[in-house]
Design a protein around this motif. Structure first.
Motif, PDB file in Angstrom:
ATOM      1  N   ILE A 166     113.379  84.580  68.090  1.00 20.35           N
ATOM      2  CA  ILE A 166     112.767  83.276  67.342  1.00 20.35           C
ATOM      3  C   ILE A 166     112.621  82.318  68.153  1.00 20.35           C
ATOM      4  CG2 ILE A 166     114.925  82.160  66.725  1.00 20.35           C
ATOM      5  CD1 ILE A 166     113.400  82.157  63.663  1.00 20.35           C
ATOM      6  N   GLU A 167     113.279  81.944  69.297  1.00 17.65           N
ATOM      7  CA  GLU A 167     112.917  80.988  70.307  1.00 17.65           C
ATOM      8  C   GLU A 167     112.218  81.470  71.481  1.00 17.65           C
ATOM      9  OE1 GLU A 167     116.036  77.342  69.667  1.00 17.65           O
ATOM     10  OE2 GLU A 167     117.064  79.310  70.816  1.00 17.65           O
ATOM     11  N   PHE A 168     111.883  82.875  71.573  1.00 12.64           N
ATOM     12  CA  PHE A 168     111.265  83.434  72.703  1.00 12.64           C
ATOM     13  C   PHE A 168     109.833  83.859  72.532  1.00 12.64           C
ATOM     14  CE2 PHE A 168     110.695  87.497  75.487  1.00 12.64           C
ATOM     15  CZ  PHE A 168     110.582  86.685  76.591  1.00 12.64           C
ATOM     16  N   ILE A 169     109.559  84.722  71.154  1.00  7.81           N
ATOM     17  CA  ILE A 169     107.880  84.899  71.057  1.00  7.81           C
ATOM     18  C   ILE A 169     107.619  84.670  69.747  1.00  7.81           C
ATOM     19  CG2 ILE A 169     107.985  86.581  73.052  1.00  7.81           C
ATOM     20  CD1 ILE A 169     108.639  88.849  70.543  1.00  7.81           C
ATOM     21  N   GLU A 170     106.273  84.607  69.498  1.00  4.95           N
ATOM     22  CA  GLU A 170     105.929  84.175  68.226  1.00  4.95           C
ATOM     23  C   GLU A 170     105.954  85.467  67.446  1.00  4.95           C
ATOM     24  OE1 GLU A 170     102.366  81.722  66.347  1.00  4.95           O
ATOM     25  OE2 GLU A 170     103.482  80.787  68.014  1.00  4.95           O
ATOM     26  N   GLN A 171     105.997  85.388  66.231  1.00  3.67           N
ATOM     27  CA  GLN A 171     105.937  86.617  65.265  1.00  3.67           C
ATOM     28  C   GLN A 171     105.473  86.089  63.875  1.00  3.67           C
ATOM     29  OE1 GLN A 171     110.084  88.005  65.581  1.00  3.67           O
ATOM     30  NE2 GLN A 171     109.196  89.668  66.304  1.00  3.67           N
ATOM     31  N   PHE A 172     104.572  86.850  63.069  1.00  2.00           N
ATOM     32  CA  PHE A 172     104.132  86.631  62.072  1.00  2.00           C
ATOM     33  C   PHE A 172     104.481  87.665  61.110  1.00  2.00           C
ATOM     34  CE2 PHE A 172     101.105  85.974  58.583  1.00  2.00           C
ATOM     35  CZ  PHE A 172     100.674  84.677  58.620  1.00  2.00           C
ATOM     36  N   LYS A 173     105.244  87.251  59.795  1.00  2.00           N
ATOM     37  CA  LYS A 173     105.977  88.079  59.051  1.00  2.00           C
ATOM     38  C   LYS A 173     105.026  87.735  57.227  1.00  2.00           C
ATOM     39  CE  LYS A 173     109.870  89.166  61.161  1.00  2.00           C
ATOM     40  NZ  LYS A 173     111.098  89.816  61.210  1.00  2.00           N
ATOM     41  N   VAL A 174     105.178  88.594  56.473  1.00  2.00           N
ATOM     42  CA  VAL A 174     104.486  88.487  55.245  1.00  2.00           C
ATOM     43  C   VAL A 174     105.574  88.802  54.280  1.00  2.00           C
ATOM     44  CG1 VAL A 174     102.765  88.878  53.608  1.00  2.00           C
ATOM     45  CG2 VAL A 174     102.180  88.429  56.073  1.00  2.00           C
ATOM     46  N   MET A 175     106.094  88.058  53.247  1.00  2.00           N
ATOM     47  CA  MET A 175     106.972  88.543  52.135  1.00  2.00           C
ATOM     48  C   MET A 175     106.074  88.811  51.022  1.00  2.00           C
ATOM     49  SD  MET A 175     110.207  86.106  50.464  1.00  2.00           S
ATOM     50  CE  MET A 175     110.885  86.143  51.860  1.00  2.00           C
ATOM     51  N   SER A 190     101.612  88.027  44.451  1.00  4.00           N
ATOM     52  CA  SER A 190     101.577  86.876  45.211  1.00  4.00           C
ATOM     53  C   SER A 190     102.254  87.188  46.702  1.00  4.00           C
ATOM     54  CB  SER A 190     102.131  85.738  44.831  1.00  4.00           C
ATOM     55  OG  SER A 190     103.612  85.980  44.506  1.00  4.00           O
ATOM     56  N   ILE A 191     102.115  86.393  47.790  1.00  4.41           N
ATOM     57  CA  ILE A 191     102.636  86.543  49.130  1.00  4.41           C
ATOM     58  C   ILE A 191     102.961  85.292  49.757  1.00  4.41           C
ATOM     59  CG2 ILE A 191     101.317  88.581  49.595  1.00  4.41           C
ATOM     60  CD1 ILE A 191      99.327  87.219  51.326  1.00  4.41           C
ATOM     61  N   ILE A 192     103.837  85.188  50.511  1.00  2.00           N
ATOM     62  CA  ILE A 192     104.420  84.233  51.533  1.00  2.00           C
ATOM     63  C   ILE A 192     104.290  84.429  52.819  1.00  2.00           C
ATOM     64  CG2 ILE A 192     106.249  82.663  51.941  1.00  2.00           C
ATOM     65  CD1 ILE A 192     107.504  83.086  49.294  1.00  2.00           C
ATOM     66  N   LEU A 193     103.584  83.660  53.414  1.00  2.00           N
ATOM     67  CA  LEU A 193     103.223  83.790  54.835  1.00  2.00           C
ATOM     68  C   LEU A 193     104.274  83.242  55.461  1.00  2.00           C
ATOM     69  CD1 LEU A 193      99.529  82.840  54.861  1.00  2.00           C
ATOM     70  CD2 LEU A 193     100.574  85.258  54.559  1.00  2.00           C
ATOM     71  N   ALA A 194     104.710  83.718  56.813  1.00  2.00           N
ATOM     72  CA  ALA A 194     105.609  82.877  57.796  1.00  2.00           C
ATOM     73  C   ALA A 194     105.576  83.438  59.074  1.00  2.00           C
ATOM     74  CB  ALA A 194     107.128  83.342  57.405  1.00  2.00           C
ATOM     75  N   HIS A 195     105.842  82.316  60.085  1.00  2.00           N
ATOM     76  CA  HIS A 195     105.722  82.613  61.452  1.00  2.00           C
ATOM     77  C   HIS A 195     106.671  81.473  62.191  1.00  2.00           C
ATOM     78  CE1 HIS A 195     102.657  79.393  61.467  1.00  2.00           C
ATOM     79  NE2 HIS A 195     102.940  79.320  63.108  1.00  2.00           N
ATOM     80  N   ASN A 196     107.053  81.857  63.460  1.00  2.00           N
ATOM     81  CA  ASN A 196     108.036  81.055  64.167  1.00  2.00           C
ATOM     82  C   ASN A 196     107.085  80.153  65.040  1.00  2.00           C
ATOM     83  OD1 ASN A 196     107.823  83.712  65.362  1.00  2.00           O
ATOM     84  ND2 ASN A 196     109.349  82.578  66.670  1.00  2.00           N
ATOM     85  N   HIS A 197     107.837  79.116  65.569  1.00  2.00           N
ATOM     86  CA  HIS A 197     107.296  78.531  66.859  1.00  2.00           C
ATOM     87  C   HIS A 197     108.213  78.484  67.667  1.00  2.00           C
ATOM     88  CE1 HIS A 197     103.875  75.795  64.634  1.00  2.00           C
ATOM     89  NE2 HIS A 197     103.636  77.099  64.905  1.00  2.00           N
TER      90      HIS A 197
END
Length: 156
Positions: free
Chosen positions: A50-59, A99-106
């Motif tokens: 989570i503090e190394f690379i960016e990832q994108f997930k969908v719920m 419905s969906i929830i988008l999520a990604h980390n910085h």
């Protein structure tokens, strides 16, 4: 008149539309606020990344706002990841979600959405409107600095 006995039919891939789950509907968590989504997402995030690379997930959520699944759409580098709209909605259609929830980390820990984050959210929202699948939130998640909710901040 010639018959079609000598004609060889072309081979094509078979497409199967199924959704399989091992979780009873009554056991699925319900999302009532952004913090619920953030908690479930964090439980399903590799905190070593989570503090190394960016990832994108969908719920994915059903009509009752219960989580039917979470899918990792992409993993990128230290400052970006590429998101394929078709992959998000292919999964949503296959799981028959509402419905969906988008999520990604910085990885930087910065909670402020970038211009690219905002543009992507708008693009995904338009695509969802056509398919009658609503985006109820987009979360930017960090390990120690909390999260940012597009819905809570009026950006959806």
């Amino acid at each position: 008149m010639e018959t079609s006995k000598n004609i060889i039919a072309p081979k094509v891939a078979e497409i199967e539309l199924v959704y399989k789950t091992k979780v009873k509907a009554s056991d699925r968590p319900k999302i009532t606020r952004s913090d619920d989504a953030k908690t479930i997402l964090m439980d399903n995030w590799d905190t070593d990344k989570i503090e190394f690379i960016e990832q994108f997930k969908v719920m994915y959520l059903n009509r009752n706002s219960k989580v039917t699944g979470i899918v990792e759409i992409s993993t990128g580098g230290t400052s970006a990841t590429i998101v394929d709209v078709k992959l998000i909605y292919a999964g949503a259609l296959k799981a028959n979600v509402s419905s969906i929830i988008l999520a990604h980390n910085h990885p930087s820990g910065n909670l402020k959405p970038s211009h690219q984050d905002i543009r992507l959210t708008e693009k995904l929202k338009k695509a969802g409107e056509i398919l009658d699948i609503s985006i109820i939130d987009h979360l930017i998640i960090t390990k120690d600095n909390g999260y940012f909710s597009f819905a809570d901040e009026g950006l959806l």
